[in-house]
Design a protein around this motif. Structure first.
Motif, short mmCIF file in Angstrom:
data_model
loop_
_atom_site.label_atom_id
_atom_site.label_comp_id
_atom_site.label_asym_id
_atom_site.label_seq_id
_atom_site.Cartn_x
_atom_site.Cartn_y
_atom_site.Cartn_z
N SER A 189 -9.36 10.58 -5.23
CA SER A 189 -10.85 10.86 -5.64
C SER A 189 -10.57 11.91 -6.72
CB SER A 189 -11.62 11.20 -4.75
OG SER A 189 -11.09 12.36 -4.25
N ILE A 190 -9.55 12.82 -6.68
CA ILE A 190 -9.12 13.70 -7.81
C ILE A 190 -8.43 13.07 -8.62
CG2 ILE A 190 -7.52 15.66 -8.20
CD1 ILE A 190 -7.86 16.54 -5.21
N LEU A 191 -7.71 12.05 -8.81
CA LEU A 191 -6.94 11.35 -9.99
C LEU A 191 -8.16 10.66 -10.81
CD1 LEU A 191 -3.86 9.55 -8.49
CD2 LEU A 191 -4.01 11.71 -10.19
N CYS A 192 -8.99 9.98 -9.87
CA CYS A 192 -10.22 9.32 -10.55
C CYS A 192 -11.11 10.35 -11.49
CB CYS A 192 -11.16 8.74 -9.23
SG CYS A 192 -12.57 7.74 -9.97
N ASP A 193 -11.29 11.39 -10.76
CA ASP A 193 -12.02 12.56 -11.61
C ASP A 193 -11.26 12.73 -12.71
OD1 ASP A 193 -14.26 12.66 -9.55
OD2 ASP A 193 -13.35 14.31 -8.89
N VAL A 194 -10.22 13.39 -12.82
CA VAL A 194 -9.10 13.60 -13.81
C VAL A 194 -9.19 12.48 -14.86
CG1 VAL A 194 -6.92 14.15 -14.53
CG2 VAL A 194 -7.72 15.33 -12.46
N PHE A 195 -8.81 11.20 -14.22
CA PHE A 195 -8.65 10.23 -15.60
C PHE A 195 -10.08 9.95 -16.19
CE2 PHE A 195 -5.19 7.31 -13.55
CZ PHE A 195 -4.28 8.48 -13.54
N PHE A 196 -11.26 9.92 -15.45
CA PHE A 196 -12.48 9.54 -16.25
C PHE A 196 -12.68 10.93 -17.09
CE2 PHE A 196 -12.40 5.93 -13.42
CZ PHE A 196 -12.81 5.14 -14.45
N VAL A 205 -2.51 6.97 -3.08
CA VAL A 205 -2.22 5.74 -2.59
C VAL A 205 -2.17 4.59 -3.76
CG1 VAL A 205 -2.83 3.90 -0.89
CG2 VAL A 205 -3.30 6.30 -0.48
N TYR A 206 -1.00 3.89 -3.87
CA TYR A 206 -1.12 3.02 -4.86
C TYR A 206 -1.25 1.56 -4.29
CZ TYR A 206 0.32 1.18 -9.51
OH TYR A 206 0.37 0.45 -10.59
N PRO A 207 -2.15 1.00 -3.93
CA PRO A 207 -2.50 -0.26 -3.41
C PRO A 207 -2.26 -1.48 -4.28
CG PRO A 207 -4.60 0.61 -3.68
CD PRO A 207 -3.69 1.54 -4.28
N ASN A 208 -1.37 -2.53 -3.94
CA ASN A 208 -1.38 -3.63 -4.40
C ASN A 208 -1.06 -3.57 -6.06
OD1 ASN A 208 -2.07 -4.93 -1.82
ND2 ASN A 208 -4.23 -4.45 -2.57
N GLY A 209 -0.45 -2.63 -6.33
CA GLY A 209 0.12 -2.33 -7.94
C GLY A 209 1.33 -3.05 -8.36
N HIS A 234 0.81 -1.21 -0.18
CA HIS A 234 0.10 -0.07 -0.03
C HIS A 234 1.06 1.24 -0.02
CE1 HIS A 234 -3.21 -2.71 2.11
NE2 HIS A 234 -3.02 -3.21 1.22
N ALA A 235 1.24 1.69 -1.24
CA ALA A 235 2.32 2.60 -1.44
C ALA A 235 1.68 3.90 -1.42
CB ALA A 235 3.20 2.47 -2.55
N LEU A 236 2.27 4.80 -0.50
CA LEU A 236 1.60 6.28 -0.58
C LEU A 236 3.07 7.03 -1.40
CD1 LEU A 236 0.17 8.81 0.28
CD2 LEU A 236 1.85 9.00 2.47
N ILE A 237 2.46 7.49 -2.52
CA ILE A 237 3.41 8.23 -3.39
C ILE A 237 2.97 9.73 -3.47
CG2 ILE A 237 3.89 8.12 -5.87
CD1 ILE A 237 3.07 5.22 -6.08
N ASP A 293 -13.42 1.20 -3.30
CA ASP A 293 -14.14 1.89 -2.12
C ASP A 293 -13.03 2.21 -1.04
OD1 ASP A 293 -16.51 1.98 -3.22
OD2 ASP A 293 -17.24 0.23 -2.17
N GLU A 294 -12.04 1.06 -0.59
CA GLU A 294 -11.31 1.47 0.58
C GLU A 294 -10.34 2.58 0.31
OE1 GLU A 294 -8.02 -1.25 3.13
OE2 GLU A 294 -9.22 -2.25 1.53
N TRP A 295 -9.92 2.71 -1.19
CA TRP A 295 -8.81 3.58 -1.26
C TRP A 295 -9.37 4.97 -1.89
CZ3 TRP A 295 -4.89 2.02 1.24
CH2 TRP A 295 -4.80 0.84 1.80
N LEU A 296 -10.57 5.28 -2.44
CA LEU A 296 -11.04 6.14 -3.34
C LEU A 296 -10.88 7.47 -2.39
CD1 LEU A 296 -12.11 7.10 -5.88
CD2 LEU A 296 -14.35 6.83 -4.93
N GLU A 297 -11.19 7.56 -1.25
CA GLU A 297 -11.05 9.01 -0.33
C GLU A 297 -9.89 8.98 0.38
OE1 GLU A 297 -13.60 11.19 -0.45
OE2 GLU A 297 -14.64 9.92 -2.01
N ARG A 298 -9.02 8.25 0.23
CA ARG A 298 -7.71 8.37 0.49
C ARG A 298 -6.70 9.14 0.04
NH1 ARG A 298 -6.22 3.85 4.56
NH2 ARG A 298 -4.54 5.14 5.05
#
Length: 169
Positions: free
Chosen positions: A142-149, A79-83, A46-49, A133-138
């Motif tokens: 969520s900002i990356l999710c918005d930008v990517f989509f 957070v980049y989990p299990n990647g 669970h890497a914090l980058i 869900d576990e990582w989206l608000e960490r």
């Protein structure tokens, strides 16, 4: 004409790599692990980058994007989990890297491709859990999710010529 595709995978032995080879992207074997302890992240995968934003983008919506900086590479953490890492070649470009506090250092972990003719776009992320869900608000996930989509929906433009080049090829 083309459409948009998002791929979130850590499996290098799937048929995805054959498909992605047409775009200059490959999902690699191995894991991204953090090299520095951060409270609240109990597993090394669970890497914090904190310095992994390669492509700058504008956070135009101040309500959802409080960082609102031109170059977010120094102001955002995710957070980049299990990647795993990616191999990225032209015509694709790197969006995110593993940064300096994860191992392997400065390797691509998210990439994009955009059609020169038509409207096709592709984003590949080497973590299937990054927007779970576990990582989206960490952190700023969520900002990356918005930008990517928003990129996939043609609401955000990313200029690869503005990106940093401090990651491994």
């Amino acid at each position: 004409r083309g459409g948009s595709v998002a791929i979130f995978s850590t499996n290098p032995e799937s048929n995805l790599n054959h498909f992605l080879s047409f775009y200059g992207i490959r999902i690699e074997e191995g894991s991204v692990v953090r090299a520095v302890y951060h409270e609240g992240f109990n597993h090394p995968k669970h890497a914090l980058i904190q310095n992994g934003i390669v492509q700058p983008f504008d956070a135009k919506d101040e309500q959802h994007h409080p960082h609102n900086a031109k170059d977010t590479s120094t102001s955002m953490a995710f957070v980049y989990p299990n990647g795993t890492t990616l191999s990225v070649e032209s015509p694709s470009f790197t969006l995110l890297s593993s940064g300096s506090t994860s191992y392997p250092v400065y390797c691509p972990v998210a990439a994009a491709w955009e059609a020169t003719a038509g409207s096709g776009r592709l984003i590949v992320v080497g973590s299937a859990d990054i927007f779970a869900d576990e990582w989206l608000e960490r952190e700023d996930n969520s900002i990356l999710c918005d930008v990517f989509f928003n990129f996939l929906l043609h609401q955000v433009t990313i200029d690869p010529s503005l990106g940093r080049c401090d990651f491994e090829a």
